[in-house]
Scaffold this active site. Structure first.
Site, PDB file in Angstrom:
ATOM      1  N   ARG A  67     -12.470   3.660   6.451  1.00 14.47           N
ATOM      2  CA  ARG A  67     -13.436   4.474   6.743  1.00 14.47           C
ATOM      3  C   ARG A  67     -14.555   4.348   5.706  1.00 14.47           C
ATOM      4  O   ARG A  67     -15.833   4.681   6.391  1.00 14.47           O
ATOM      5  CB  ARG A  67     -12.694   5.849   6.535  1.00 14.47           C
ATOM      6  CG  ARG A  67     -11.701   6.312   7.537  1.00 14.47           C
ATOM      7  CD  ARG A  67     -10.922   7.545   7.425  1.00 14.47           C
ATOM      8  NE  ARG A  67     -10.041   7.012   6.466  1.00 14.47           N
ATOM      9  CZ  ARG A  67      -8.846   8.047   6.142  1.00 14.47           C
ATOM     10  NH1 ARG A  67      -8.949   9.114   6.361  1.00 14.47           N
ATOM     11  NH2 ARG A  67      -8.057   7.410   5.179  1.00 14.47           N
ATOM     12  N   GLY A  82      -9.215   6.652   1.646  1.00 12.38           N
ATOM     13  CA  GLY A  82      -8.485   7.609   1.874  1.00 12.38           C
ATOM     14  C   GLY A  82      -9.022   8.894   2.254  1.00 12.38           C
ATOM     15  O   GLY A  82      -8.568   9.975   1.982  1.00 12.38           O
ATOM     16  N   GLY A  83     -10.034   8.771   2.907  1.00 13.75           N
ATOM     17  CA  GLY A  83     -10.797   9.912   3.298  1.00 13.75           C
ATOM     18  C   GLY A  83     -12.024  10.245   2.462  1.00 13.75           C
ATOM     19  O   GLY A  83     -12.831  11.288   2.688  1.00 13.75           O
ATOM     20  N   GLU A 118       0.832  -1.211  -0.016  1.00 12.95           N
ATOM     21  CA  GLU A 118       0.109   0.064  -0.193  1.00 12.95           C
ATOM     22  C   GLU A 118       0.901   1.155   0.128  1.00 12.95           C
ATOM     23  O   GLU A 118       1.426   1.568   1.157  1.00 12.95           O
ATOM     24  CB  GLU A 118      -0.947   0.086   1.172  1.00 12.95           C
ATOM     25  CG  GLU A 118      -1.931   1.200   1.274  1.00 12.95           C
ATOM     26  CD  GLU A 118      -2.558   1.255   2.358  1.00 12.95           C
ATOM     27  OE1 GLU A 118      -2.614   0.495   3.309  1.00 12.95           O
ATOM     28  OE2 GLU A 118      -3.615   2.249   2.304  1.00 12.95           O
ATOM     29  N   LYS A 164      -2.483  -2.012  -3.142  1.00 12.07           N
ATOM     30  CA  LYS A 164      -3.636  -1.305  -2.638  1.00 12.07           C
ATOM     31  C   LYS A 164      -3.346   0.188  -2.803  1.00 12.07           C
ATOM     32  O   LYS A 164      -2.443   1.051  -2.205  1.00 12.07           O
ATOM     33  CB  LYS A 164      -3.633  -1.627  -0.933  1.00 12.07           C
ATOM     34  CG  LYS A 164      -4.695  -0.694  -0.445  1.00 12.07           C
ATOM     35  CD  LYS A 164      -5.025  -1.342   1.159  1.00 12.07           C
ATOM     36  CE  LYS A 164      -6.058  -0.478   1.602  1.00 12.07           C
ATOM     37  NZ  LYS A 164      -6.499  -1.032   2.999  1.00 12.07           N
TER      38      LYS A 164
HETATM   39  P1  13P Z   1      -9.120   3.986   3.949  1.00  7.10           P
HETATM   40  O1  13P Z   1     -10.166   3.378   3.397  1.00  7.10           O
HETATM   41  O2  13P Z   1      -9.918   4.668   5.397  1.00  7.10           O
HETATM   42  O3  13P Z   1      -8.100   4.971   3.592  1.00  7.10           O
HETATM   43  O4  13P Z   1      -8.017   3.065   5.037  1.00  7.10           O
HETATM   44  C1  13P Z   1      -7.680   2.070   4.140  1.00  7.10           C
HETATM   45  C2  13P Z   1      -6.374   1.358   4.957  1.00  7.10           C
HETATM   46  O5  13P Z   1      -6.463   0.357   5.176  1.00  7.10           O
HETATM   47  C3  13P Z   1      -5.045   2.418   5.224  1.00  7.10           C
HETATM   48  O6  13P Z   1      -4.016   1.577   5.638  1.00  7.10           O
END
Ligand code: 13P
Length: 344
Positions: A296, A261-262, A176, A218
Site C-alpha cells: 500500500r 501495514g496501513g 512475514e 518481513k
Molecule cells: P503492506 O505494505 O500494504 O502492509 O503489504 C505488505 C504485504 O505484502 C502484506 O503481505
C-alpha cells in the site's frame, strides 16, 4: 543450493533497494478497485499490474516484485509475460504462496494462514514459471488476551514449514509474521507482542533447519495501534523497532524488509529512514540490511490517480515511481519531507 539461495537473498536486500509487494489476492485487489470505482475484472487487474511493472525507472529503487498466482501467469496486453518484463527491468520475480487467513478453531478473533497442502508441487511449478523467491504472511492481532499462544504457535509452525519447503525447492522464503496495527494498544504492547512472535518464529525456523542466511524476514514496525490517541515520533519508532529486532533476529538472517501495514507512504518512508539513520550509529549494532517490502505505501496514490483510465497511466506511474524513490531514499537515510514537496 544454499549458496545460490544466499546470493538471491542478498540480491534482493543487500543491493540498497527494496521490494514491491504487488501480490494482492484477486479479492483484495478487487476490494481496492471497488473503493475507487475501478471495474473488478481480470482485464483491469492485468492493466493495473502492467502499469506498475512498466513504471519508468522502477528498477532503480526496486530489487524484486512479489506477484500473485494470477499475475505470474499473465502477460502485458502486448503479449510480453510479466516475469520477463520484470527481469528486463532488473527486478527479480517472486510469488505469494499462502492461501490466506482462516478462522483459528476455538480462538475467536484469530486466524491461521493456510496453504501447506501440496505446497512443494506448487513451489516447483512457480520455480519453472520464473519465481526465485516467495512470501507467506501470517497475521497476529493484538487485543484482549491476544495474540494467544495457540495463534502464535500454529502460525510460527506454518511459516517454518513453508520456509523449509521453499529452500528445498530452490526458492528464497520471505517470512512475514505481521502483528497488526489495528486497535487501541500502545507501542510498548506492540513491541512486546512482536518480540514474542518473532522469538516463536525463529525457534520454529531453527527446528525445521531452515538456513537463516538464505531467508528474509518481513516484519511490522513497532507502532502504537491505529486507535491509540498519540503518535510516536519517527525516532521513537526506530528505537523501539530496532530493540525488538536486536533481541530476536539472529545476525545471520540475510535481511529485514518491512511491511507498511496501513501506514501512509510518507509515514512509512519517514520511519524507515529513521530506522536506517539510527542503524548507522555505532550503538545500534544492527547487522542486517533494513529495507522495505511495501504494497500500500507504494501503490496507493498511483491507484487513486489511475481510476482504470488509460489517460491517467503516466500520472499514476509518476506517483508510483515517486513513492518507490522515497522508500529507496529511506533505506539510505536520505529521505526527508522536502522530497514530498518536490512531487507536488
Ligand atoms: P503492506 O505494505 O500494504 O502492509 O503489504 C505488505 C504485504 O505484502 C502484506 O503481505
Amino acid at each position: 543450493m544454499t549458496a545460490e539461495l544466499v546470493d538471491t537473498a542478498r540480491l534482493l536486500v543487500a543491493s540498497g533497494k527494496g521490494l514491491l509487494a504487488m501480490d494482492e489476492s484477486n479479492s483484495t485487489c478487487d476490494r481496492r478497485f471497488a473503493e475507487v470505482g475501478i471495474p473488478q475484472t481480470a482485464e483491469f487487474r492485468q492493466r493495473y499490474r502492467t502499469l506498475l511493472i512498466t513504471t519508468p525507472e522502477l528498477g532503480e529503487a526496486i530489487s524484486g516484485a512479489i506477484l500473485s498466482d494470477e499475475t505470474i501467469r499473465q502477460s502485458a496486453p502486448d503479449g510480453r509475460p510479466f516475469v520477463s518484463l520484470l527481469a528486463d527491468r532488473g527486478m527479480v520475480p517472486g510469488i505469494k504462496v499462502d492461501r490466506g487467513t482462516h478462522a483459528l478453531a476455538l480462538h475467536p478473533g484469530e486466524t491461521v494462514t493456510e496453504g501447506l497442502d501440496v505446497l512443494g508441487d506448487r513451489l516447483r511449478e512457480y520455480a519453472t514459471l520464473g519465481a526465485r523467491f516467495a512470501k507467506w504472511r501470517a497475521v497476529l492481532a493484538i487485543g484482549d488476551g491476544l495474540p494467544s499462544l495457540a495463534a502464535i504457535a500454529v502460525n510460527a509452525h506454518a511459516l517454518a514449514r513453508y520456509a523449509a519447503l521453499c529452500q528445498a525447492c530452490g526458492i528464497v522464503p520471505i517470512v512475514e509474521p505481521e502483528v497488526l496495527m489495528t486497535g487501541n494498544h500502545s507501542s510498548a504492547r506492540s513491541g512486546a507482542a512482536t518480540e514474542t512472535v518473532l522469538r516463536a518464529v525463529f525457534a520454529a525456523l531453527v527446528e525445521q533447519e531452515v538456513a537463516l542466511e538464505a531467508m528474509i524476514l518481513k516484519p511490522n514496525m513497532v507502532l502504537a495501534g491505529s486507535d491509540w490517541p498519540s503518535e510516536a515520533t519517527a525516532e521513537m519508532v526506530a528505537t523501539e523497532t530496532l530493540s525488538c529486532l536486536l533481541r530476536t533476529v539472529p545476525a545471520v538472517v540475510a535481511g529485514v524488509a518491512f511491511l507498511s501495514g496501513g501506514q501512509s507512504g510518507p509515514r512509512a518512508a519517514e520511519r524507515l529512514d529513521a530506522i536506517n539513520r539510527r542503524r548507522s550509529l555505532h550503538s545500534s549494532r544492527a547487522p542486517w540490511p533494513l529495507v522495505f517490502s511495501f504494497a500500500r505505501a507504494i501503490q496507493h496514490p498511483g491507484l487513486q490517480i489511475w481510476q482504470g483510465d488509460d489517460a491517467n497511466v503516466a500520472a499514476a506511474q509518476a506517483a508510483v515511481r515517486h513513492r518507490a524513490l522515497c522508500s529507496h531514499a529511506a533505506i539510505h537515510g536520505r529521505y526527508d519531507d522536502a522530497m514530498e514537496g518536490e512531487a507536488s
